[in-house]
Design a protein around this motif. Sequence first.
Motif, short mmCIF file in Angstrom:
data_model
loop_
_atom_site.label_atom_id
_atom_site.label_comp_id
_atom_site.label_asym_id
_atom_site.label_seq_id
_atom_site.Cartn_x
_atom_site.Cartn_y
_atom_site.Cartn_z
N ALA A 7 -8.34 -2.17 -3.24
CA ALA A 7 -8.97 -2.02 -1.67
C ALA A 7 -8.36 -3.81 -0.95
CB ALA A 7 -10.49 -1.74 -1.58
N LYS A 8 -8.67 -4.56 -2.29
CA LYS A 8 -8.22 -5.45 -1.66
C LYS A 8 -6.28 -5.71 -1.49
CE LYS A 8 -8.13 -7.52 -6.70
NZ LYS A 8 -9.21 -8.47 -7.13
N LYS A 9 -5.57 -4.67 -2.01
CA LYS A 9 -4.11 -4.30 -1.43
C LYS A 9 -3.69 -3.90 -0.62
CE LYS A 9 -3.47 -5.05 -6.55
NZ LYS A 9 -3.88 -3.12 -8.29
N ARG A 10 -4.87 -3.45 -0.39
CA ARG A 10 -5.27 -1.98 0.99
C ARG A 10 -5.19 -2.37 1.86
NH1 ARG A 10 -4.28 0.47 -3.84
NH2 ARG A 10 -2.85 2.04 -4.11
N PHE A 11 -6.51 -3.56 2.50
CA PHE A 11 -7.05 -3.28 3.78
C PHE A 11 -6.97 -4.55 3.32
CE2 PHE A 11 -8.85 0.33 1.17
CZ PHE A 11 -8.44 1.10 2.68
N LYS A 12 -7.31 -5.45 5.18
CA LYS A 12 -7.72 -6.43 5.30
C LYS A 12 -8.42 -6.43 6.28
CE LYS A 12 -4.21 -9.22 3.92
NZ LYS A 12 -3.80 -8.15 2.57
N LYS A 20 -8.44 -3.05 8.74
CA LYS A 20 -7.26 -2.74 9.28
C LYS A 20 -6.53 -2.35 8.15
CE LYS A 20 -4.11 -6.06 10.08
NZ LYS A 20 -3.66 -7.17 11.29
N TYR A 21 -5.52 -1.34 7.91
CA TYR A 21 -4.47 -0.47 6.91
C TYR A 21 -3.27 -0.70 7.30
CZ TYR A 21 -5.81 4.03 7.79
OH TYR A 21 -6.14 5.39 8.29
N LYS A 22 -2.46 -0.38 6.51
CA LYS A 22 -0.98 0.79 7.33
C LYS A 22 -1.25 2.13 6.68
CE LYS A 22 3.65 -0.85 7.20
NZ LYS A 22 4.28 0.21 8.20
N LYS A 23 -0.47 2.58 7.19
CA LYS A 23 -0.70 3.82 7.34
C LYS A 23 0.42 4.10 6.22
CE LYS A 23 -1.39 6.01 11.89
NZ LYS A 23 -0.19 6.26 13.18
N PRO A 24 0.58 5.26 5.15
CA PRO A 24 1.48 5.82 3.79
C PRO A 24 2.87 6.25 4.29
CG PRO A 24 -0.71 7.24 4.13
CD PRO A 24 -0.81 6.17 5.03
N GLY A 25 3.68 6.42 3.69
CA GLY A 25 4.53 7.08 3.73
C GLY A 25 5.73 6.20 4.46
N GLN A 26 6.06 5.12 4.02
CA GLN A 26 7.08 4.66 4.72
C GLN A 26 8.11 4.35 3.33
OE1 GLN A 26 8.17 3.65 8.61
NE2 GLN A 26 7.26 5.72 8.12
N ARG A 27 8.31 4.77 2.41
CA ARG A 27 8.86 4.40 1.15
C ARG A 27 10.27 5.01 0.93
NH1 ARG A 27 7.42 -0.96 1.61
NH2 ARG A 27 4.63 -1.48 0.77
N HIS A 28 9.82 5.96 0.86
CA HIS A 28 10.91 6.76 0.69
C HIS A 28 11.01 8.20 1.03
CE1 HIS A 28 9.70 8.81 -3.45
NE2 HIS A 28 7.87 8.16 -2.24
N LEU A 29 11.58 9.36 0.95
CA LEU A 29 12.26 10.44 1.31
C LEU A 29 11.57 10.25 3.18
CD1 LEU A 29 10.33 12.66 -1.40
CD2 LEU A 29 12.71 12.08 -0.98
N LEU A 30 12.39 9.65 3.43
CA LEU A 30 12.08 9.86 5.10
C LEU A 30 13.41 10.32 6.41
CD1 LEU A 30 11.46 5.68 5.21
CD2 LEU A 30 9.58 7.12 5.42
N THR A 31 14.13 11.22 5.03
CA THR A 31 15.23 12.08 5.80
C THR A 31 14.38 13.07 7.00
OG1 THR A 31 15.88 12.82 3.57
CG2 THR A 31 16.90 10.20 5.06
N GLY A 32 13.07 13.56 6.12
CA GLY A 32 12.68 14.85 6.59
C GLY A 32 11.79 14.32 7.73
N LYS A 57 -19.04 -1.57 0.82
CA LYS A 57 -19.55 -1.38 -0.31
C LYS A 57 -18.54 -1.82 -1.27
CE LYS A 57 -22.29 2.16 -2.09
NZ LYS A 57 -22.51 3.48 -2.86
N ILE A 58 -17.24 -1.88 -1.37
CA ILE A 58 -15.95 -1.91 -2.15
C ILE A 58 -15.39 -3.40 -1.64
CG2 ILE A 58 -15.33 0.53 -2.69
CD1 ILE A 58 -13.11 0.58 -0.50
N MET A 59 -15.79 -3.53 -0.76
CA MET A 59 -15.48 -4.82 -0.63
C MET A 59 -16.27 -5.83 0.42
SD MET A 59 -11.29 -3.49 1.59
CE MET A 59 -11.96 -5.37 2.67
#
Length: 63
Positions: A7-12, A20-32, A57-59
Amino acid sequence: MKMHSGAKKRFKVTGKGKVKYKKPGQRHLLTGDSGNQNRKARKSIIVAKADMRTMKKIMPYSF
């Protein structure tokens, strides 16, 4: 009490106490994906109110 290490790596926590957090799916396989999907995934998103109890609870030291 330890903070959740994933959680500490993904949320601020914002100044007003929202999470807030960044949406997943922006690293690779973006052509589809369409341009609209890629553009919308670039923005950050706020965690829903229903999930705030879990986030506190987790942070425990971030609020």
